[in-house]
Design an enzyme around this catalytic site. Sequence first.
Site, PDB file in Angstrom:
ATOM      1  N   ARG A  38      -1.244  -8.891 -21.965  1.00  0.00           N
ATOM      2  CA  ARG A  38      -0.314  -7.873 -22.421  1.00  0.00           C
ATOM      3  C   ARG A  38      -0.192  -7.981 -23.942  1.00  0.00           C
ATOM      4  NH1 ARG A  38       2.460 -10.186 -17.898  1.00  0.00           N
ATOM      5  NH2 ARG A  38       2.808  -8.688 -16.193  1.00  0.00           N
ATOM      6  N   LYS A  72       6.085 -11.465 -18.586  1.00  0.00           N
ATOM      7  CA  LYS A  72       7.396 -10.851 -18.356  1.00  0.00           C
ATOM      8  C   LYS A  72       8.355 -11.880 -17.762  1.00  0.00           C
ATOM      9  CE  LYS A  72       6.042  -6.018 -17.792  1.00  0.00           C
ATOM     10  NZ  LYS A  72       6.043  -4.860 -16.887  1.00  0.00           N
ATOM     11  N   HIS A  84      -2.959  -1.837 -24.028  1.00  0.00           N
ATOM     12  CA  HIS A  84      -2.852  -1.963 -22.570  1.00  0.00           C
ATOM     13  C   HIS A  84      -4.099  -1.429 -21.872  1.00  0.00           C
ATOM     14  CE1 HIS A  84       0.230  -3.598 -20.015  1.00  0.00           C
ATOM     15  NE2 HIS A  84       0.008  -2.670 -19.104  1.00  0.00           N
ATOM     16  N   ARG A  96      -6.260  -4.289 -21.114  1.00  0.00           N
ATOM     17  CA  ARG A  96      -5.798  -5.026 -19.932  1.00  0.00           C
ATOM     18  C   ARG A  96      -6.201  -4.289 -18.657  1.00  0.00           C
ATOM     19  NH1 ARG A  96      -1.793  -8.616 -17.885  1.00  0.00           N
ATOM     20  NH2 ARG A  96      -0.344  -7.694 -16.395  1.00  0.00           N
ATOM     21  N   HIS A 109       0.964 -10.515 -12.051  1.00  0.00           N
ATOM     22  CA  HIS A 109       1.785  -9.604 -11.259  1.00  0.00           C
ATOM     23  C   HIS A 109       2.522 -10.384 -10.177  1.00  0.00           C
ATOM     24  CE1 HIS A 109      -0.856  -5.834 -12.230  1.00  0.00           C
ATOM     25  NE2 HIS A 109       0.026  -6.097 -13.180  1.00  0.00           N
ATOM     26  N   TYR A 122      -5.451  -0.552  -9.117  1.00  0.00           N
ATOM     27  CA  TYR A 122      -6.829  -0.600  -9.611  1.00  0.00           C
ATOM     28  C   TYR A 122      -7.847  -0.244  -8.532  1.00  0.00           C
ATOM     29  CZ  TYR A 122      -4.660  -2.626 -13.641  1.00  0.00           C
ATOM     30  OH  TYR A 122      -3.856  -2.809 -14.734  1.00  0.00           O
TER      31      TYR A 122
END
Length: 306
Positions: A159, A183, A252, A255, A278, A287
């Site tokens: 990120r 995150k 992004h 990524r 994630h 994806y």
Amino acid sequence: SSARGNSRRKRSVRDALEQFLTELAAQRRASPHTLAAYRRDIARVLDLAGGPGRPVPAGAWTRELLERALRDLFRTRHAAASAARALAAWRSFSRFCARRGILATDCARALPFPRLAKRLPRTLPQRDLARALDRLAGDDAASLRDRALLELAYSSGLRLSELVGLNRGDVDRAGGLLRVRGKGRRERVVPAGRGALAALDRYLAGADRGAGRADEPVFVNARRLRLSGRTVQRVVRRRLGEVAGGIGVTPHALRHSFASHLLDNGADLRAIQELLGHRSLTSTQVYTHVSGSRLRKAYQQAHPRA
């Protein structure tokens, strides 16, 4: 009971905002960006109820007020995603106030979220991206830095915040690994490719930065200060604009390309989930909708009449 009710009515909902943000930072480890967005979204409703900076009695924080604020967002042409983020902030704050006894009820709980259009992540063509990275040349400090930055972003699927937050002590050169903070300040370890590590070595050697302290940022500007996210965005647009066909490309997108290209080449979805950091596989499954070549390959290999 009557005294408690009178006390509740006298308390201003605005006074709870700082307490709420403090709890958000301490318990949920919210980033400064998230805290700023929540402050802005909640203050918009408080200003609507009592005027800018003025106290807002508990009785003024109602479902009708929140619905009015939501209509204002759409009237000023805010995107549905922005409205959904604001509503999430209002609901979280309302729940906090109800739990603390500032509000008698959580009036935001039943508010429905706006319908969001499903947008597939933007990816860059695998061969074109590889050629663009290979063509990045120049022995000056900025060119060496940009090559290392782009190689590392794509190699490890970082990120933007993880990329600019990378410190010298986070790079395990011998093991080919990076320790990144994602995150919620969650840490994970991800591999970095040989090409990315070689570009990083050339950048650090060319910048004459030696071994460096563990807490020293990897990517710095001309004044040796940590690179900002905006600078990285400009670097990506300038260096990879041609690959994107003249359409604006963001960090992004690298990524997204990392994940999609891994899937195209047979990587397991669970492994990609771990690499991306994630929490839920649902976030990674997007994806599978992007990776058309992998679906074609699976079909051709498995279907008896393909």
